[in-house]
Design an enzyme around this catalytic site. Structure first.
Site, PDB file in Angstrom:
ATOM      1  N   CYS A 394       0.829  -1.209   0.000  1.00 39.26           N
ATOM      2  CA  CYS A 394       0.000   0.000   0.000  1.00 39.26           C
ATOM      3  C   CYS A 394       0.871   1.271   0.000  1.00 39.26           C
ATOM      4  O   CYS A 394       1.402   1.633  -1.032  1.00 39.26           O
ATOM      5  CB  CYS A 394      -1.011  -0.038   1.133  1.00 39.26           C
ATOM      6  SG  CYS A 394      -2.462   0.953   0.732  1.00 39.26           S
ATOM      7  N   HIS A 525      -3.748  -5.005   0.261  1.00 39.27           N
ATOM      8  CA  HIS A 525      -3.196  -5.593   1.485  1.00 39.27           C
ATOM      9  C   HIS A 525      -3.257  -7.123   1.430  1.00 39.27           C
ATOM     10  O   HIS A 525      -4.219  -7.719   1.929  1.00 39.27           O
ATOM     11  CB  HIS A 525      -3.952  -5.085   2.710  1.00 39.27           C
ATOM     12  CG  HIS A 525      -3.677  -3.659   3.011  1.00 39.27           C
ATOM     13  ND1 HIS A 525      -2.626  -3.253   3.807  1.00 39.27           N
ATOM     14  CD2 HIS A 525      -4.294  -2.528   2.594  1.00 39.27           C
ATOM     15  CE1 HIS A 525      -2.619  -1.933   3.881  1.00 39.27           C
ATOM     16  NE2 HIS A 525      -3.620  -1.468   3.152  1.00 39.27           N
ATOM     17  N   GLU A 527      -1.752  -9.215   3.114  1.00 37.71           N
ATOM     18  CA  GLU A 527      -1.623  -9.852   4.431  1.00 37.71           C
ATOM     19  C   GLU A 527      -2.965 -10.282   5.008  1.00 37.71           C
ATOM     20  O   GLU A 527      -3.017 -11.181   5.846  1.00 37.71           O
ATOM     21  CB  GLU A 527      -0.892  -8.921   5.410  1.00 37.71           C
ATOM     22  CG  GLU A 527      -1.631  -7.665   5.853  1.00 37.71           C
ATOM     23  CD  GLU A 527      -1.440  -6.463   4.941  1.00 37.71           C
ATOM     24  OE1 GLU A 527      -1.122  -6.659   3.754  1.00 37.71           O
ATOM     25  OE2 GLU A 527      -1.624  -5.322   5.402  1.00 37.71           O
TER      26      GLU A 527
HETATM   27  N1  GLN Z   1      -1.865   6.629   2.951  1.00 33.68           N
HETATM   28  C1  GLN Z   1      -2.019   5.931   1.720  1.00 33.68           C
HETATM   29  C2  GLN Z   1      -3.384   6.164   1.091  1.00 33.68           C
HETATM   30  O1  GLN Z   1      -4.300   6.568   1.747  1.00 33.68           O
HETATM   31  C3  GLN Z   1      -1.744   4.457   1.891  1.00 33.68           C
HETATM   32  C4  GLN Z   1      -2.738   3.798   2.777  1.00 33.68           C
HETATM   33  C5  GLN Z   1      -2.243   2.446   3.285  1.00 33.68           C
HETATM   34  O2  GLN Z   1      -1.058   2.185   3.257  1.00 33.68           O
HETATM   35  N2  GLN Z   1      -3.133   1.632   3.783  1.00 33.68           N
HETATM   36  O3  GLN Z   1      -3.559   5.911  -0.073  1.00 33.68           O
END
Ligand code: GLN
Length: 551
Positions: A394, A525, A527
């Protein structure tokens, strides 16, 4: 909705905590589910959190730990991850509630005149709403047993209404409801003797709400001796066999097996009058012993920022990442050795980044905001230039793109709009519909959340790992790779190996194998979908690459 056998009545196991938090109530609830599944029962699990937040999405991770995203996009507590991982379940928003969400629906219903002119009261309407949610979740899962974990510890003001729900359910159907208290039995070093008094007090406090525990799971740093079991039994009005000893053990995955040493599934089955099969837990046993037999280490550095709370390190914030690393490591026969490194340190002393040479692989997990960001970019650059396997999740993927744009494409000051909205090169930008939401201060539950499909580019690292052309992964973010920069990034050598089906959103970025052993970032994600039995393919690929480096 699943078909339901006529007349089937769900049995409920409430799991509550005594003495203190953090003693593994979630793992206990998950393990109870696991051992009941091993007896051929269909199980579902619910978590009730006592806070006012309508979901877990708006809380700071250092306050709350990880936000676990369900495939329907609901932002929940990390225990939901434990349930999914242990029991192989796919849960949805019907399996999670908070005080805030319960009150919200009661109030909404009152405004819609759905209470037909009644005076709507905290008791009984709030516990009734809780009970009807439990019944609905069990019905939707066609479950024989629902395990309901109540957050917090007995004696707290906050969870009293949920304990009231137990009391009401048990009063209506005593044969269908049992309560398990997961308590802590300390052995103070100066005393040198195991003390049961805190547990006695916790049970008395629970009694004060009208609930008597049926089973006491006694967490301790060592097994309970017979004498202590007897003491807990007498003072807490349970039989000695209802006291389950749950000492600290090496791996959480051992807990179900450990429970069975005290015949916990038999006990529950008897108490609830369930019809069950003989135990089949061999597959789980084999996975646990594979995990234990992994001796050779694979050294992984997780570079993040949410680790510190006062003088302590809080790895709970990334619990699913941690578990996914473990799953993949065990599957390739390695013992994961995980270090938590604070990215902010690479900002004050950039030379320190060279410490990453001592690791087999580096992972940057999800995150928000500006603290420690330049340090993360420094770490990513170091991994790229020194061919250290790098896995970005992410934010870790977005920063991989920023780093590549700055240092390979030469786009000076390239950044994400989250950090520097005025940057000349916003390689990561906010999507138009997200911008709208922020203007209207619509923050809660409004990110790109939950499961989305993506298509995979053949002959890439991603394609080799997944062995599939389409995937379905869970998201939680507002920002995306800016479509205006995609061509330039591609020309500069970055491969976008997965995109949204319409080709607009970049979901995986990687460098070809010829250039780097493993340099890959994912916008989603992974995970959240890894388990001991089924490690995530990208974590496997990352750990395989890392193991090669540490060969
Ligand atoms: N802060 C970033 C966004 O909002 C990544 C979010 C995250 O890593 N879950 O896109």
């Amino acid at each position: 909705m699943a078909k339901r056998t006529v007349g089937k009545r769900v049995k409920c196991i409430f799991v509550v905590g005594g003495v203190m938090s953090g003693v593994g109530k979630g793992v206990a609830a998950s393990s109870i589910g696991k051992i009941l599944q091993a007896r051929g029962l269909t199980v579902t699990a619910l978590k009730i959190d006592p806070y006012i937040n309508v979901d877990a999405g708006t809380m700071n991770p250092t306050e709350h730990g990880e936000v676990f995203v369900l495939s329907d996009g609901y932002e929940t507590d990390q225990d939901m991850g434990n349930y999914e991982r242990f029991m192989g379940l796919r849960l949805d928003r019907g399996n999670y509630m908070t005080t805030g969400s319960v009150y919200k629906s009661v109030i909404d219903r009152e405004r819609n005149l759905e209470y037909g002119g009644q005076c709507v009261q905290v008791v009984p309407h709030i516990p009734r709403e809780v009970i009807s949610r439990i019944r609905l979740a069990a019905k939707n899962a066609d479950a024989d047993v629902a395990i309901i974990e109540i957050g917090g510890t007995v004696g707290e003001y906050e969870n009293i209404l949920f304990l009231e729900a137990i009391r009401m359910m048990k009063f209506e159907h005593p044969e269908d409801v049992i309560t398990v208290i997961v308590s802590y039995v300390p052995t103070p070093s100066k005393v040198g003797e195991m003390k049961t008094k805190p547990t006695q007090h916790a049970v008395r406090t629970l009694n004060g709400t009208g609930v008597q525990p049926d089973i006491i799971i006694a967490r301790a740093d060592r097994p309970l001796d017979e004498k202590r079991k007897e003491k807990v039994a007498i003072f807490c009005s349970v039989h000695k066999e209802d006291v389950i000893s749950a000492p600290d053990i090496e791996s959480i995955y051992d807990v179900p097996l450990n429970f069975e040493k005290d015949h916990l599934s038999d006990l529950i089955i008897r108490k609830l009058g369930l019809r069950a099969k003989t135990r089949k837990i061999g597959e789980w046993e084999a996975l646990v012993s594979r995990a234990k037999s992994a001796k050779k280490p694979v050294k992984i550095a997780v570079v993040g920022k949410y680790f510190k709370t006062g003088d302590y390190v809080l790895s709970d914030v990334y619990i699913s990442v941690l578990e996914a690393i473990k799953h993949a490591s065990f599957a390739v026969g390695r013992r994961p050795e995980i270090s938590w490194l604070d990215s902010a340190e690479y900002e004050s002393s950039p030379a320190k980044v060279a410490e990453l040479k001592g690791y087999d692989g580096v992972l940057i997990p999800g995150g928000f905001g500006s603290r420690g960001i330049e340090g993360k970019i420094t770490a990513i650059r170091f991994c790229r230039e020194n061919k250290i396997p790098y896995f970005g999740i992410c934010y870790g993927m977005q920063l991989l793109v920023v780093e590549y744009a700055r240092n390979v494409l030469g786009l000076k000051g390239a950044n994400t709009a989250e950090i520097d909205p005025k940057s000349k090169h916003l390689v990561i930008d906010i999507m138009p519909e997200q911008k709208e939401k922020l203007i209207h201060k619509d923050y809660g539950g409004s990110m790109r959340l939950g499961g989305y499909a993506a298509v995979i580019e053949p002959k890439t690292i991603a394609a080799t790992a997944y062995r599939a052309s389409e995937i379905f992964e869970r998201h939680r973010h507002r920002y995306e790779v800016n479509p205006e920069y995609v061509d330039r990034l591609r020309e500069g050598g970055l491969v976008f190996s997965a995109t949204s089906p319409d080709g607009v959103l970049m979901e995986i970025a990687e460098l070809p194998k010829a250039k780097h052993p493993f340099f890959l970032g994912v916008q989603f994600h992974p995970e959240f979908q890894s388990s001991l039995a089924d490690p995530h393919p990208l974590f496997l690929a990352f750990i395989q690459a890392s193991s090669k480096r540490g060969a």
